[in-house]
Design a protein around this motif. Structure first.
Motif, PDB file in Angstrom:
ATOM      1  N   VAL B  77       0.772  -1.172  -0.057  1.00  0.00           N
ATOM      2  CA  VAL B  77       0.014  -0.048  -0.009  1.00  0.00           C
ATOM      3  C   VAL B  77       0.672   1.338   0.073  1.00  0.00           C
ATOM      4  CG1 VAL B  77      -1.779   1.308   1.245  1.00  0.00           C
ATOM      5  CG2 VAL B  77      -1.682  -1.215   1.264  1.00  0.00           C
ATOM      6  N   ARG B  78       0.812   2.091  -1.092  1.00  0.00           N
ATOM      7  CA  ARG B  78       1.606   3.332  -1.136  1.00  0.00           C
ATOM      8  C   ARG B  78       0.849   4.326   0.054  1.00  0.00           C
ATOM      9  NH1 ARG B  78       1.604   3.157  -7.581  1.00  0.00           N
ATOM     10  NH2 ARG B  78       2.663   1.468  -7.921  1.00  0.00           N
ATOM     11  N   PRO B  79       1.848   5.166   0.507  1.00  0.00           N
ATOM     12  CA  PRO B  79       1.411   6.246   1.313  1.00  0.00           C
ATOM     13  C   PRO B  79       0.310   7.199   0.933  1.00  0.00           C
ATOM     14  CG  PRO B  79       3.727   6.451   1.047  1.00  0.00           C
ATOM     15  CD  PRO B  79       3.352   5.196   0.202  1.00  0.00           C
ATOM     16  N   ALA B  80      -0.519   7.623   1.555  1.00  0.00           N
ATOM     17  CA  ALA B  80      -1.229   8.642   1.171  1.00  0.00           C
ATOM     18  C   ALA B  80      -0.616   9.943   1.327  1.00  0.00           C
ATOM     19  CB  ALA B  80      -2.732   8.668   1.949  1.00  0.00           C
ATOM     20  N   LEU B  81      -1.037  11.140   0.913  1.00  0.00           N
ATOM     21  CA  LEU B  81      -0.178  12.332   0.813  1.00  0.00           C
ATOM     22  C   LEU B  81      -0.335  12.876   2.282  1.00  0.00           C
ATOM     23  CD1 LEU B  81       1.011  14.712  -0.611  1.00  0.00           C
ATOM     24  CD2 LEU B  81      -1.316  15.543  -0.950  1.00  0.00           C
ATOM     25  N   ILE B  82      -1.146  12.573   3.166  1.00  0.00           N
ATOM     26  CA  ILE B  82      -1.456  13.008   4.204  1.00  0.00           C
ATOM     27  C   ILE B  82      -0.205  12.305   5.285  1.00  0.00           C
ATOM     28  CG2 ILE B  82      -2.726  11.215   5.174  1.00  0.00           C
ATOM     29  CD1 ILE B  82      -4.370  14.165   6.382  1.00  0.00           C
ATOM     30  N   CYS B  83       0.363  11.222   4.979  1.00  0.00           N
ATOM     31  CA  CYS B  83       1.255  10.439   5.493  1.00  0.00           C
ATOM     32  C   CYS B  83       2.715  11.169   5.441  1.00  0.00           C
ATOM     33  CB  CYS B  83       1.459   8.912   5.205  1.00  0.00           C
ATOM     34  SG  CYS B  83       0.034   8.123   5.259  1.00  0.00           S
ATOM     35  N   LEU B  84       2.780  11.871   4.279  1.00  0.00           N
ATOM     36  CA  LEU B  84       4.001  12.634   4.025  1.00  0.00           C
ATOM     37  C   LEU B  84       3.985  13.957   4.841  1.00  0.00           C
ATOM     38  CD1 LEU B  84       3.936  11.954   0.033  1.00  0.00           C
ATOM     39  CD2 LEU B  84       5.787  11.384   1.868  1.00  0.00           C
ATOM     40  N   SER B 124      16.008   8.476   5.195  1.00  0.00           N
ATOM     41  CA  SER B 124      15.392   7.064   5.647  1.00  0.00           C
ATOM     42  C   SER B 124      14.426   7.237   6.807  1.00  0.00           C
ATOM     43  CB  SER B 124      16.349   6.007   5.862  1.00  0.00           C
ATOM     44  OG  SER B 124      17.396   6.339   6.926  1.00  0.00           O
ATOM     45  N   LEU B 125      15.072   8.201   7.620  1.00  0.00           N
ATOM     46  CA  LEU B 125      14.228   8.327   8.713  1.00  0.00           C
ATOM     47  C   LEU B 125      12.839   9.008   8.496  1.00  0.00           C
ATOM     48  CD1 LEU B 125      13.480   8.934  12.001  1.00  0.00           C
ATOM     49  CD2 LEU B 125      14.598  11.271  11.562  1.00  0.00           C
ATOM     50  N   PHE B 126      12.895   9.768   7.305  1.00  0.00           N
ATOM     51  CA  PHE B 126      11.726  10.367   6.895  1.00  0.00           C
ATOM     52  C   PHE B 126      10.757   9.329   6.078  1.00  0.00           C
ATOM     53  CE2 PHE B 126       9.276  12.464   3.159  1.00  0.00           C
ATOM     54  CZ  PHE B 126       8.515  13.297   4.079  1.00  0.00           C
ATOM     55  N   ALA B 127      11.366   8.422   5.305  1.00  0.00           N
ATOM     56  CA  ALA B 127      10.731   7.535   4.768  1.00  0.00           C
ATOM     57  C   ALA B 127       9.726   6.563   5.705  1.00  0.00           C
ATOM     58  CB  ALA B 127      11.586   6.455   3.773  1.00  0.00           C
ATOM     59  N   ALA B 128      10.775   6.183   6.796  1.00  0.00           N
ATOM     60  CA  ALA B 128      10.278   5.363   7.718  1.00  0.00           C
ATOM     61  C   ALA B 128       9.028   6.125   8.570  1.00  0.00           C
ATOM     62  CB  ALA B 128      11.213   4.900   8.979  1.00  0.00           C
ATOM     63  N   ALA B 129       9.134   7.224   8.763  1.00  0.00           N
ATOM     64  CA  ALA B 129       8.228   8.005   9.617  1.00  0.00           C
ATOM     65  C   ALA B 129       6.921   8.025   8.779  1.00  0.00           C
ATOM     66  CB  ALA B 129       8.408   9.360   9.790  1.00  0.00           C
ATOM     67  N   THR B 130       7.030   8.137   7.436  1.00  0.00           N
ATOM     68  CA  THR B 130       6.031   8.072   6.376  1.00  0.00           C
ATOM     69  C   THR B 130       5.271   6.705   6.477  1.00  0.00           C
ATOM     70  OG1 THR B 130       7.171   9.645   4.811  1.00  0.00           O
ATOM     71  CG2 THR B 130       5.218   8.574   3.881  1.00  0.00           C
ATOM     72  N   GLN B 131       6.003   5.821   6.330  1.00  0.00           N
ATOM     73  CA  GLN B 131       5.435   4.544   6.379  1.00  0.00           C
ATOM     74  C   GLN B 131       4.860   4.090   7.587  1.00  0.00           C
ATOM     75  OE1 GLN B 131       4.745   3.838   3.427  1.00  0.00           O
ATOM     76  NE2 GLN B 131       5.653   2.035   2.761  1.00  0.00           N
ATOM     77  N   GLN B 140      -8.894   3.558   4.288  1.00  0.00           N
ATOM     78  CA  GLN B 140      -9.837   4.259   3.670  1.00  0.00           C
ATOM     79  C   GLN B 140     -11.228   4.611   4.511  1.00  0.00           C
ATOM     80  OE1 GLN B 140      -9.796   0.948   0.951  1.00  0.00           O
ATOM     81  NE2 GLN B 140     -11.442   0.024   1.670  1.00  0.00           N
ATOM     82  N   GLY B 141     -12.156   5.252   4.043  1.00  0.00           N
ATOM     83  CA  GLY B 141     -13.303   5.364   4.512  1.00  0.00           C
ATOM     84  C   GLY B 141     -13.204   6.271   5.761  1.00  0.00           C
ATOM     85  N   LEU B 142     -14.323   6.094   6.662  1.00  0.00           N
ATOM     86  CA  LEU B 142     -14.409   7.276   7.675  1.00  0.00           C
ATOM     87  C   LEU B 142     -13.426   6.809   8.773  1.00  0.00           C
ATOM     88  CD1 LEU B 142     -16.435   9.173   9.111  1.00  0.00           C
ATOM     89  CD2 LEU B 142     -17.681   7.319  10.323  1.00  0.00           C
ATOM     90  N   PRO B 143     -12.779   5.836   9.333  1.00  0.00           N
ATOM     91  CA  PRO B 143     -11.678   5.703  10.069  1.00  0.00           C
ATOM     92  C   PRO B 143     -10.382   6.346   9.509  1.00  0.00           C
ATOM     93  CG  PRO B 143     -12.600   3.380   9.829  1.00  0.00           C
ATOM     94  CD  PRO B 143     -13.257   4.383   8.822  1.00  0.00           C
ATOM     95  N   PHE B 144     -10.316   6.242   8.391  1.00  0.00           N
ATOM     96  CA  PHE B 144      -9.189   7.035   7.861  1.00  0.00           C
ATOM     97  C   PHE B 144      -9.173   8.533   8.248  1.00  0.00           C
ATOM     98  CE2 PHE B 144      -7.419  10.114   4.493  1.00  0.00           C
ATOM     99  CZ  PHE B 144      -6.225   9.405   4.389  1.00  0.00           C
TER     100      PHE B 144
END
Lengths: 175, 250
Positions: B77-84, B124-131, B140-144
């Protein structure tokens, strides 16, 4: 080990492992077997792109001949598959011309043509014109010699005209 | 050392011969201390430039990995923009809390390779935080939206709070722990198992089926929770091992 070497080791490891992670998320393999297949095709793709960059890109002659044989035996999907594998980067005008021609011959019908195949044929013929505007085939078996002629024939096949209702059309021949 | 000295004294040195002065140090504890300091520095460098990126990149690999609820196949699952965005705020928080010092990671005194290596460790720290956010926020959905809002609330508040690195780590541990329990225990238990017919699921698990449909919950295998548990633990371990600075003035 000197600190400088540790820095270099770190850079190499991070780039390598990071590249692997990025590849996995780009390829999205569903199993380890699929990972191997996708990795192999990615390596082949990179190798082909590399040959394009350094200017040594060539059409795979064996696959091209395989496609030509299939084309002459009216096995058009098989011919296209072989041509596409022979010229994965779509850079050879001759191969692309055969692909366009295969769409024409497969889509041609005595009563009506297959519009979907003809549209794909138009796209392929246009690609040939972009690659080599002066392209002219030397194959005596093909009556349409240039991409422009082929494109015109395909576009006429796509258009609905009064001539389409002429019953004598059934006597026309495929070019 | 004594034997060597004796041999040196016994051997006559001709006046034409070139002699090399070998400094003989009698201060053994100082030599040992210098060696120990060198080994310590090497250990630190290995930890910072080799182990830390490996830990963070493993987290980046595992954070988006899910196992399908129907056939157990891998789903990346690729990260959503909000994760970045959350990861960027988190890294900013690390700098604000003093867990990372900018001048300790990038300075003019550093060599080019060290600067590049430092940049890659932080990347790599930033990538890990994103993931990690990708792992903990429902897909997805309301819980997201609910969990994303909670994360935003906490991160935004933390940006303006006074923190020290230890407190920040504890706070993050608690925040990630709560999000993990919400997603992989509460929501996972509300999700109906996959691979069954719609009618059978409705007869056997009407409540779960309704919750899955209403909350738009994806059906993942139970193994996903285990993978993500290790991903969160590894991320916290990585943060614990991350030095505030890599330059000598730390």
């Amino acid at each position: 080990m000197k600190e400088k070497y540790i820095h270099i080791l770190g850079i190499v490891l991070t780039l390598g492992y990071g590249g692997l992670v990025a590849f996995l998320y780009a390829a999205e393999p569903r199993s380890l077997e699929e990972f191997t297949t996708k990795a192999r095709s990615a390596v082949e793709n990179i190798a082909t792109k590399g040959t394009v960059v350094i200017g040594t890109y060539e059409v795979d002659a064996a696959k091209f001949n395989e496609g030509l044989t299939a084309f002459r035996e009216d096995r058009f999907p098989a011919a296209r598959d072989a041509f596409e594998r022979a010229d994965p980067e779509k850079r050879d005008a001759r191969t692309q011309f055969y692909i366009a021609y295969s769409f024409y011959r497969q889509g041609w019908g005595r009563v009506s043509n297959d519009d979907a195949l003809f549209k794909l044929g138009v796209e392929a013929a246009e690609r040939v014109r972009t690659l080599d505007p002066d392209f002219r085939t030397d194959d005596p078996g093909l009556q349409l010699k240039t991409p422009v002629e082929l494109r015109t024939e395909l576009e006429e096949g796509l258009a609905v005209t009064a001539d389409d209702f002429n019953p004598l059309r059934v006597f026309r021949e495929r070019k | 050392m004594a034997k060597l000295k004796e041999r040196e004294l016994e051997t006559p040195v001709s006046p034409d011969e070139d002699t090399v002065e070998i400094p003989v140090s009698n201060d053994l504890p100082a030599v040992r201390e210098a060696l120990a300091a060198k080994q310590l520095a090497r250990g630190r460098a290995l930890r910072t430039y080799v182990y830390l990126p490996l830990i963070f990149l493993t987290v980046a690999l595992l954070g988006g990995l899910r196992l399908s609820g129907t056939d157990g196949s891998l789903i990346f699952v690729r990260p959503a923009l909000i994760c970045l965005i959350f990861a960027a705020i988190l890294v900013l928080l690390f700098f604000r809390a003093g867990m990372l010092r900018l001048e300790g990671w990038f300075s003019e005194q550093m060599t080019g390779t060290q600067t590049v290596a430092n940049g890659l460790v932080l990347a790599s720290l930033f990538a890990a935080a994103t993931q990690i956010f990708n792992s903990l926020i429902p897909e997805q959905g309301l819980p997201f939206w609910i969990i994303s809002f909670c994360f935003l609330w906490v991160l935004w508040n933390n940006l303006f709070a006074e923190f020290d690195p230890k407190r920040l780590l504890k706070s993050l541990g608690a925040m990630f722990g709560l999000a993990f329990v919400t997603k992989y225990m509460v929501l996972a238990n509300l999700t109906a198992p996959g691979g069954r017919s719609w009618l059978r699921s409705l007869i056997e698990n009407p409540a779960q089926e309704a919750a899955t449909w209403l909350l738009d919950l994806p059906r993942f295998s139970a193994g996903t929770g285990y993978i993500q548990f290790f991903a969160v633990l590894m991320f916290l371990l990585g943060l614990f091992l991350t030095p505030s600075a890599t330059s000598k003035d730390r």
